[in-house]
Design a protein around this motif. Structure first.
Motif, PDB file in Angstrom:
ATOM      1  N   MET A   1       0.841  -1.183   0.000  1.00 18.90           N
ATOM      2  CA  MET A   1       0.000   0.000   0.000  1.00 18.90           C
ATOM      3  C   MET A   1       0.886   1.246   0.000  1.00 18.90           C
ATOM      4  SD  MET A   1      -2.949   0.845   2.697  1.00 18.90           S
ATOM      5  CE  MET A   1      -2.859   2.386   3.505  1.00 18.90           C
ATOM      6  N   ARG A   2       0.635   2.143  -0.932  1.00 21.89           N
ATOM      7  CA  ARG A   2       1.408   3.380  -1.044  1.00 21.89           C
ATOM      8  C   ARG A   2       0.860   4.401  -0.059  1.00 21.89           C
ATOM      9  NH1 ARG A   2       1.280   8.165  -3.944  1.00 21.89           N
ATOM     10  NH2 ARG A   2       3.325   8.902  -4.542  1.00 21.89           N
ATOM     11  N   ARG A   3       1.758   4.981   0.716  1.00 23.17           N
ATOM     12  CA  ARG A   3       1.359   5.969   1.713  1.00 23.17           C
ATOM     13  C   ARG A   3       1.422   7.359   1.075  1.00 23.17           C
ATOM     14  NH1 ARG A   3       0.864   5.837   7.159  1.00 23.17           N
ATOM     15  NH2 ARG A   3       1.679   3.739   7.239  1.00 23.17           N
ATOM     16  N   GLU A   4       0.349   8.127   1.222  1.00 27.12           N
ATOM     17  CA  GLU A   4       0.306   9.490   0.699  1.00 27.12           C
ATOM     18  C   GLU A   4       0.878  10.465   1.724  1.00 27.12           C
ATOM     19  OE1 GLU A   4      -0.606  10.630  -2.314  1.00 27.12           O
ATOM     20  OE2 GLU A   4      -0.849   8.556  -2.929  1.00 27.12           O
ATOM     21  N   TYR A   5       1.630  11.417   1.243  1.00 25.65           N
ATOM     22  CA  TYR A   5       2.197  12.450   2.108  1.00 25.65           C
ATOM     23  C   TYR A   5       1.651  13.808   1.690  1.00 25.65           C
ATOM     24  CZ  TYR A   5       5.540   8.892   3.464  1.00 25.65           C
ATOM     25  OH  TYR A   5       6.110   7.748   3.943  1.00 25.65           O
ATOM     26  N   SER A   6       1.433  14.659   2.660  1.00 33.70           N
ATOM     27  CA  SER A   6       0.985  16.015   2.377  1.00 33.70           C
ATOM     28  C   SER A   6       2.184  16.833   1.892  1.00 33.70           C
ATOM     29  CB  SER A   6       0.394  16.645   3.645  1.00 33.70           C
ATOM     30  OG  SER A   6       1.396  16.814   4.626  1.00 33.70           O
ATOM     31  N   ILE A   7       1.893  17.991   1.342  1.00 38.80           N
ATOM     32  CA  ILE A   7       2.962  18.874   0.872  1.00 38.80           C
ATOM     33  C   ILE A   7       3.889  19.270   2.029  1.00 38.80           C
ATOM     34  CG2 ILE A   7       3.481  21.122  -0.179  1.00 38.80           C
ATOM     35  CD1 ILE A   7       2.345  19.038  -2.151  1.00 38.80           C
ATOM     36  N   PRO A   8       3.369  19.669   3.203  1.00 39.60           N
ATOM     37  CA  PRO A   8       4.279  19.981   4.311  1.00 39.60           C
ATOM     38  C   PRO A   8       5.152  18.796   4.709  1.00 39.60           C
ATOM     39  CG  PRO A   8       2.113  20.890   4.773  1.00 39.60           C
ATOM     40  CD  PRO A   8       1.977  20.016   3.546  1.00 39.60           C
ATOM     41  N   GLU A   9       4.573  17.574   4.662  1.00 39.27           N
ATOM     42  CA  GLU A   9       5.377  16.397   4.986  1.00 39.27           C
ATOM     43  C   GLU A   9       6.477  16.182   3.950  1.00 39.27           C
ATOM     44  OE1 GLU A   9       2.181  13.599   7.324  1.00 39.27           O
ATOM     45  OE2 GLU A   9       2.191  13.569   5.137  1.00 39.27           O
ATOM     46  N   ARG A  10       6.154  16.388   2.695  1.00 40.94           N
ATOM     47  CA  ARG A  10       7.166  16.246   1.641  1.00 40.94           C
ATOM     48  C   ARG A  10       8.276  17.281   1.819  1.00 40.94           C
ATOM     49  NH1 ARG A  10       4.248  14.086  -3.712  1.00 40.94           N
ATOM     50  NH2 ARG A  10       2.605  12.950  -2.656  1.00 40.94           N
ATOM     51  N   LEU A  11       7.882  18.496   2.164  1.00 41.11           N
ATOM     52  CA  LEU A  11       8.896  19.531   2.417  1.00 41.11           C
ATOM     53  C   LEU A  11       9.744  19.166   3.633  1.00 41.11           C
ATOM     54  CD1 LEU A  11       6.872  22.782   1.714  1.00 41.11           C
ATOM     55  CD2 LEU A  11       8.804  21.895   0.394  1.00 41.11           C
ATOM     56  N   GLY A  12       9.127  18.577   4.642  1.00 45.45           N
ATOM     57  CA  GLY A  12       9.882  18.120   5.812  1.00 45.45           C
ATOM     58  C   GLY A  12      10.886  17.047   5.439  1.00 45.45           C
ATOM     59  N   GLY A  13      10.474  16.113   4.591  1.00 48.16           N
ATOM     60  CA  GLY A  13      11.401  15.089   4.101  1.00 48.16           C
ATOM     61  C   GLY A  13      12.526  15.694   3.286  1.00 48.16           C
ATOM     62  N   PHE A  14      12.191  16.697   2.473  1.00 45.44           N
ATOM     63  CA  PHE A  14      13.212  17.411   1.711  1.00 45.44           C
ATOM     64  C   PHE A  14      14.186  18.103   2.665  1.00 45.44           C
ATOM     65  CE2 PHE A  14      14.508  21.414  -0.436  1.00 45.44           C
ATOM     66  CZ  PHE A  14      15.298  20.851  -1.432  1.00 45.44           C
ATOM     67  N   GLY A  15      13.658  18.652   3.746  1.00 44.50           N
ATOM     68  CA  GLY A  15      14.506  19.309   4.741  1.00 44.50           C
ATOM     69  C   GLY A  15      15.508  18.349   5.368  1.00 44.50           C
ATOM     70  N   VAL A  16      15.088  17.099   5.582  1.00 48.78           N
ATOM     71  CA  VAL A  16      16.011  16.082   6.110  1.00 48.78           C
ATOM     72  C   VAL A  16      17.149  15.854   5.115  1.00 48.78           C
ATOM     73  CG1 VAL A  16      16.238  13.650   6.742  1.00 48.78           C
ATOM     74  CG2 VAL A  16      14.294  14.974   7.569  1.00 48.78           C
ATOM     75  N   ALA A  17      16.802  15.754   3.834  1.00 45.28           N
ATOM     76  CA  ALA A  17      17.830  15.558   2.802  1.00 45.28           C
ATOM     77  C   ALA A  17      18.778  16.764   2.736  1.00 45.28           C
ATOM     78  CB  ALA A  17      17.175  15.314   1.448  1.00 45.28           C
ATOM     79  N   VAL A  18      18.222  17.967   2.843  1.00 42.64           N
ATOM     80  CA  VAL A  18      19.045  19.180   2.818  1.00 42.64           C
ATOM     81  C   VAL A  18      19.989  19.201   4.016  1.00 42.64           C
ATOM     82  CG1 VAL A  18      18.962  21.702   3.059  1.00 42.64           C
ATOM     83  CG2 VAL A  18      17.439  20.555   1.452  1.00 42.64           C
ATOM     84  N   ALA A  19      19.482  18.825   5.184  1.00 47.78           N
ATOM     85  CA  ALA A  19      20.331  18.806   6.384  1.00 47.78           C
ATOM     86  C   ALA A  19      21.498  17.832   6.206  1.00 47.78           C
ATOM     87  CB  ALA A  19      19.501  18.426   7.613  1.00 47.78           C
ATOM     88  N   GLY A  20      21.223  16.670   5.646  1.00 45.79           N
ATOM     89  CA  GLY A  20      22.297  15.706   5.405  1.00 45.79           C
ATOM     90  C   GLY A  20      23.320  16.233   4.420  1.00 45.79           C
ATOM     91  N   ALA A  21      22.840  16.821   3.328  1.00 47.10           N
ATOM     92  CA  ALA A  21      23.756  17.370   2.326  1.00 47.10           C
ATOM     93  C   ALA A  21      24.566  18.539   2.900  1.00 47.10           C
ATOM     94  CB  ALA A  21      22.974  17.823   1.099  1.00 47.10           C
ATOM     95  N   ALA A  22      23.908  19.385   3.690  1.00 43.30           N
ATOM     96  CA  ALA A  22      24.603  20.538   4.283  1.00 43.30           C
ATOM     97  C   ALA A  22      25.674  20.100   5.267  1.00 43.30           C
ATOM     98  CB  ALA A  22      23.613  21.466   4.967  1.00 43.30           C
ATOM     99  N   SER A  23      25.484  18.940   5.865  1.00 43.51           N
ATOM    100  CA  SER A  23      26.480  18.438   6.821  1.00 43.51           C
ATOM    101  C   SER A  23      27.766  18.007   6.139  1.00 43.51           C
ATOM    102  CB  SER A  23      25.895  17.259   7.608  1.00 43.51           C
ATOM    103  OG  SER A  23      24.805  17.690   8.363  1.00 43.51           O
TER     104      SER A  23
END
Length: 133
Positions: A1-23
């Protein structure tokens, strides 16, 4: 089953990726000598609305919050959204919080207008920061 994410959740996930890259970004640039120039600023000398985001993200990853705000406040907004959304995503995965309800057409329009206003505000900020205004 595919889980749907809201736009804020997607942005939050993007923020995690940005934090990792910035590190790891400073070590990467120091080791390779490669950088990431702003294409608009490189071609025209005019900063884009996203100018300073890489620097701001690196500053945030290293705890330099005021410096990050001075580089581009959008990075701080993304960081705050990430801090709020990541626990929500975890709670949804655990089944403790219901899946997000679809946004109405009116809510989506408001979001698009708010995003456009934020981009304009960011561009005005960058033009002022680099002495164009």
């Amino acid at each position: 089953m595919r889980r749907e994410y809201s736009i804020p959740e997607r942005l939050g996930g993007f923020g995690v990726a940005v934090a990792g890259a910035a590190s790891v970004w400073p070590a990467f640039t120091a080791g390779t000598g490669l950088g990431l120039p702003c294409p608009l600023r490189w071609a025209t000398g005019i900063p884009c609305p996203g100018c300073g985001l890489t620097t701001a993200a690196v500053d945030l990853a290293h705890g330099r919050f005021l410096a990050s705000l001075g580089d581009n406040p959008a990075a701080m907004a993304l960081a705050i959204l990430t801090v709020v959304m990541v626990p929500l995503i975890v709670l949804r995965h655990l089944g403790l919080v219901a899946a997000p309800a679809p946004w109405s057409a009116r809510a989506r329009r408001r979001t698009y207008v708010a995003a456009a206003a934020a981009a304009v505000a960011s561009w005005v900020f960058q033009l002022h920061r680099f002495g164009f205004l």
